[in-house]
Scaffold this motif. Sequence first.
Motif, PDB file in Angstrom:
ATOM      1  N   ARG A  17      25.624  56.592  38.997  1.00 35.30           N
ATOM      2  CA  ARG A  17      25.883  55.299  38.367  1.00 35.30           C
ATOM      3  C   ARG A  17      26.410  54.358  39.438  1.00 35.30           C
ATOM      4  O   ARG A  17      27.377  54.690  40.125  1.00 35.30           O
ATOM      5  N   LEU A  18      25.772  53.181  39.600  1.00 37.31           N
ATOM      6  CA  LEU A  18      26.181  52.192  40.591  1.00 37.31           C
ATOM      7  C   LEU A  18      26.639  50.929  39.883  1.00 37.31           C
ATOM      8  O   LEU A  18      26.049  50.536  38.871  1.00 37.31           O
ATOM      9  N   TRP A  19      27.656  50.281  40.431  1.00 41.24           N
ATOM     10  CA  TRP A  19      28.159  49.031  39.874  1.00 41.24           C
ATOM     11  C   TRP A  19      28.721  48.193  41.018  1.00 41.24           C
ATOM     12  O   TRP A  19      29.143  48.730  42.037  1.00 41.24           O
ATOM     13  N   PRO A  20      28.766  46.873  40.864  1.00 48.35           N
ATOM     14  CA  PRO A  20      29.339  46.020  41.907  1.00 48.35           C
ATOM     15  C   PRO A  20      30.851  46.192  41.980  1.00 48.35           C
ATOM     16  O   PRO A  20      31.502  46.510  40.989  1.00 48.35           O
ATOM     17  N   HIS A  21      31.383  45.968  43.153  1.00 49.98           N
ATOM     18  CA  HIS A  21      32.828  46.057  43.352  1.00 49.98           C
ATOM     19  C   HIS A  21      33.512  44.931  42.581  1.00 49.98           C
ATOM     20  O   HIS A  21      33.125  43.773  42.682  1.00 49.98           O
ATOM     21  N   GLN A  22      34.507  45.271  41.788  1.00 49.80           N
ATOM     22  CA  GLN A  22      35.277  44.288  41.018  1.00 49.80           C
ATOM     23  C   GLN A  22      36.651  44.169  41.663  1.00 49.80           C
ATOM     24  O   GLN A  22      37.526  44.996  41.435  1.00 49.80           O
ATOM     25  N   SER A  23      36.861  43.126  42.464  1.00 45.76           N
ATOM     26  CA  SER A  23      38.109  43.004  43.207  1.00 45.76           C
ATOM     27  C   SER A  23      39.223  42.317  42.424  1.00 45.76           C
ATOM     28  O   SER A  23      40.368  42.329  42.858  1.00 45.76           O
ATOM     29  N   LEU A  24      38.914  41.717  41.280  1.00 44.06           N
ATOM     30  CA  LEU A  24      39.938  41.012  40.509  1.00 44.06           C
ATOM     31  C   LEU A  24      39.987  41.579  39.090  1.00 44.06           C
ATOM     32  O   LEU A  24      39.199  41.197  38.228  1.00 44.06           O
ATOM     33  N   PRO A  25      40.941  42.496  38.824  1.00 44.21           N
ATOM     34  CA  PRO A  25      41.041  43.047  37.472  1.00 44.21           C
ATOM     35  C   PRO A  25      41.599  42.006  36.504  1.00 44.21           C
ATOM     36  O   PRO A  25      42.045  40.931  36.899  1.00 44.21           O
ATOM     37  N   ALA A  26      41.613  42.338  35.218  1.00 46.01           N
ATOM     38  CA  ALA A  26      42.039  41.386  34.183  1.00 46.01           C
ATOM     39  C   ALA A  26      43.472  40.911  34.386  1.00 46.01           C
ATOM     40  O   ALA A  26      43.775  39.720  34.233  1.00 46.01           O
ATOM     41  N   LYS A  27      44.371  41.821  34.742  1.00 44.97           N
ATOM     42  CA  LYS A  27      45.768  41.412  34.972  1.00 44.97           C
ATOM     43  C   LYS A  27      45.873  40.483  36.179  1.00 44.97           C
ATOM     44  O   LYS A  27      46.652  39.536  36.175  1.00 44.97           O
ATOM     45  N   GLY A  28      45.113  40.749  37.210  1.00 45.17           N
ATOM     46  CA  GLY A  28      45.105  39.890  38.388  1.00 45.17           C
ATOM     47  C   GLY A  28      44.541  38.518  38.084  1.00 45.17           C
ATOM     48  O   GLY A  28      45.011  37.497  38.604  1.00 45.17           O
ATOM     49  N   PHE A  29      43.530  38.478  37.226  1.00 45.61           N
ATOM     50  CA  PHE A  29      42.935  37.212  36.800  1.00 45.61           C
ATOM     51  C   PHE A  29      43.973  36.365  36.075  1.00 45.61           C
ATOM     52  O   PHE A  29      44.155  35.181  36.371  1.00 45.61           O
ATOM     53  N   ALA A  30      44.683  36.962  35.128  1.00 41.65           N
ATOM     54  CA  ALA A  30      45.698  36.232  34.369  1.00 41.65           C
ATOM     55  C   ALA A  30      46.824  35.757  35.285  1.00 41.65           C
ATOM     56  O   ALA A  30      47.292  34.617  35.169  1.00 41.65           O
ATOM     57  N   ALA A  31      47.255  36.615  36.211  1.00 37.97           N
ATOM     58  CA  ALA A  31      48.327  36.238  37.137  1.00 37.97           C
ATOM     59  C   ALA A  31      47.875  35.093  38.044  1.00 37.97           C
ATOM     60  O   ALA A  31      48.659  34.178  38.325  1.00 37.97           O
ATOM     61  N   PHE A  32      46.632  35.113  38.487  1.00 39.22           N
ATOM     62  CA  PHE A  32      46.127  34.055  39.362  1.00 39.22           C
ATOM     63  C   PHE A  32      46.075  32.711  38.636  1.00 39.22           C
ATOM     64  O   PHE A  32      46.487  31.684  39.183  1.00 39.22           O
ATOM     65  N   ILE A  33      45.574  32.710  37.404  1.00 39.45           N
ATOM     66  CA  ILE A  33      45.504  31.467  36.635  1.00 39.45           C
ATOM     67  C   ILE A  33      46.910  30.936  36.345  1.00 39.45           C
ATOM     68  O   ILE A  33      47.178  29.733  36.490  1.00 39.45           O
ATOM     69  N   LEU A  34      47.824  31.812  35.979  1.00 43.73           N
ATOM     70  CA  LEU A  34      49.207  31.393  35.718  1.00 43.73           C
ATOM     71  C   LEU A  34      49.875  30.838  36.979  1.00 43.73           C
ATOM     72  O   LEU A  34      50.556  29.811  36.930  1.00 43.73           O
ATOM     73  N   THR A  35      49.668  31.499  38.107  1.00 49.27           N
ATOM     74  CA  THR A  35      50.231  31.027  39.374  1.00 49.27           C
ATOM     75  C   THR A  35      49.642  29.681  39.768  1.00 49.27           C
ATOM     76  O   THR A  35      50.367  28.777  40.209  1.00 49.27           O
ATOM     77  N   THR A  36      48.336  29.530  39.608  1.00 51.63           N
ATOM     78  CA  THR A  36      47.690  28.246  39.914  1.00 51.63           C
ATOM     79  C   THR A  36      48.261  27.144  39.034  1.00 51.63           C
ATOM     80  O   THR A  36      48.590  26.050  39.519  1.00 51.63           O
ATOM     81  N   PHE A  37      48.395  27.415  37.749  1.00 52.13           N
ATOM     82  CA  PHE A  37      48.948  26.437  36.808  1.00 52.13           C
ATOM     83  C   PHE A  37      50.372  26.043  37.213  1.00 52.13           C
ATOM     84  O   PHE A  37      50.726  24.865  37.257  1.00 52.13           O
ATOM     85  N   THR A  38      51.183  27.037  37.552  1.00 51.56           N
ATOM     86  CA  THR A  38      52.579  26.783  37.922  1.00 51.56           C
ATOM     87  C   THR A  38      52.668  25.968  39.215  1.00 51.56           C
ATOM     88  O   THR A  38      53.431  24.999  39.298  1.00 51.56           O
ATOM     89  N   LEU A  39      51.889  26.338  40.214  1.00 47.62           N
ATOM     90  CA  LEU A  39      51.944  25.627  41.488  1.00 47.62           C
ATOM     91  C   LEU A  39      51.423  24.196  41.376  1.00 47.62           C
ATOM     92  O   LEU A  39      51.883  23.318  42.108  1.00 47.62           O
ATOM     93  N   ILE A  40      50.475  23.962  40.491  1.00 52.30           N
ATOM     94  CA  ILE A  40      49.984  22.596  40.290  1.00 52.30           C
ATOM     95  C   ILE A  40      51.034  21.761  39.560  1.00 52.30           C
ATOM     96  O   ILE A  40      51.191  20.567  39.829  1.00 52.30           O
ATOM     97  N   LEU A  41      51.776  22.386  38.651  1.00 56.87           N
ATOM     98  CA  LEU A  41      52.770  21.629  37.878  1.00 56.87           C
ATOM     99  C   LEU A  41      54.072  21.357  38.626  1.00 56.87           C
ATOM    100  O   LEU A  41      54.805  20.438  38.252  1.00 56.87           O
TER     101      LEU A  41
END
Length: 160
Positions: A17-41
Amino acid sequence: MPYKWTTAPESSAQEMRLWPHQSLPAKGFAAFILTTFTLILIPTMTLLGTILLWGILPFAMLAVAGMYFALQSNHKSRQIEEVLTLDNDTARLIHTTPKGEVKEWECNRYWTTVTKYEKDGPVPQYVTLRGEGREVEIGAFLSEEERIELFDDLQRSLKR
């Protein structure tokens, strides 16, 4: 390594079974969006209570929304899966695209050949399977080093 071999205990069939590398898991995605939102504000805190806040706030939210939709689009385009099944007589490849389309290829295992195009393919170290008058790609979404290892693994497995 974003591929895995399994062998069924009751049969001699092997499955990869082959699949593409997923470097950003769901928790990392949420943390990135929250950090981006905070730094912009943070810079807009000085504008609290002024009319300028309402002029800048829509553009700040547009930037966060753009980042969110770009990452979601990238995640959806990485939903590719390939399953190669090798039994005593046949080699079968099932490729599932991000849209859910299923493409199948099947060949007599004895006549299946693995080819690696070092520079002539769409990506370096391009790996294909050939048989029954068709040539199909496998693992094109893997990195160059992973495709080299995949080629070696496929050659070893097909010789058995």
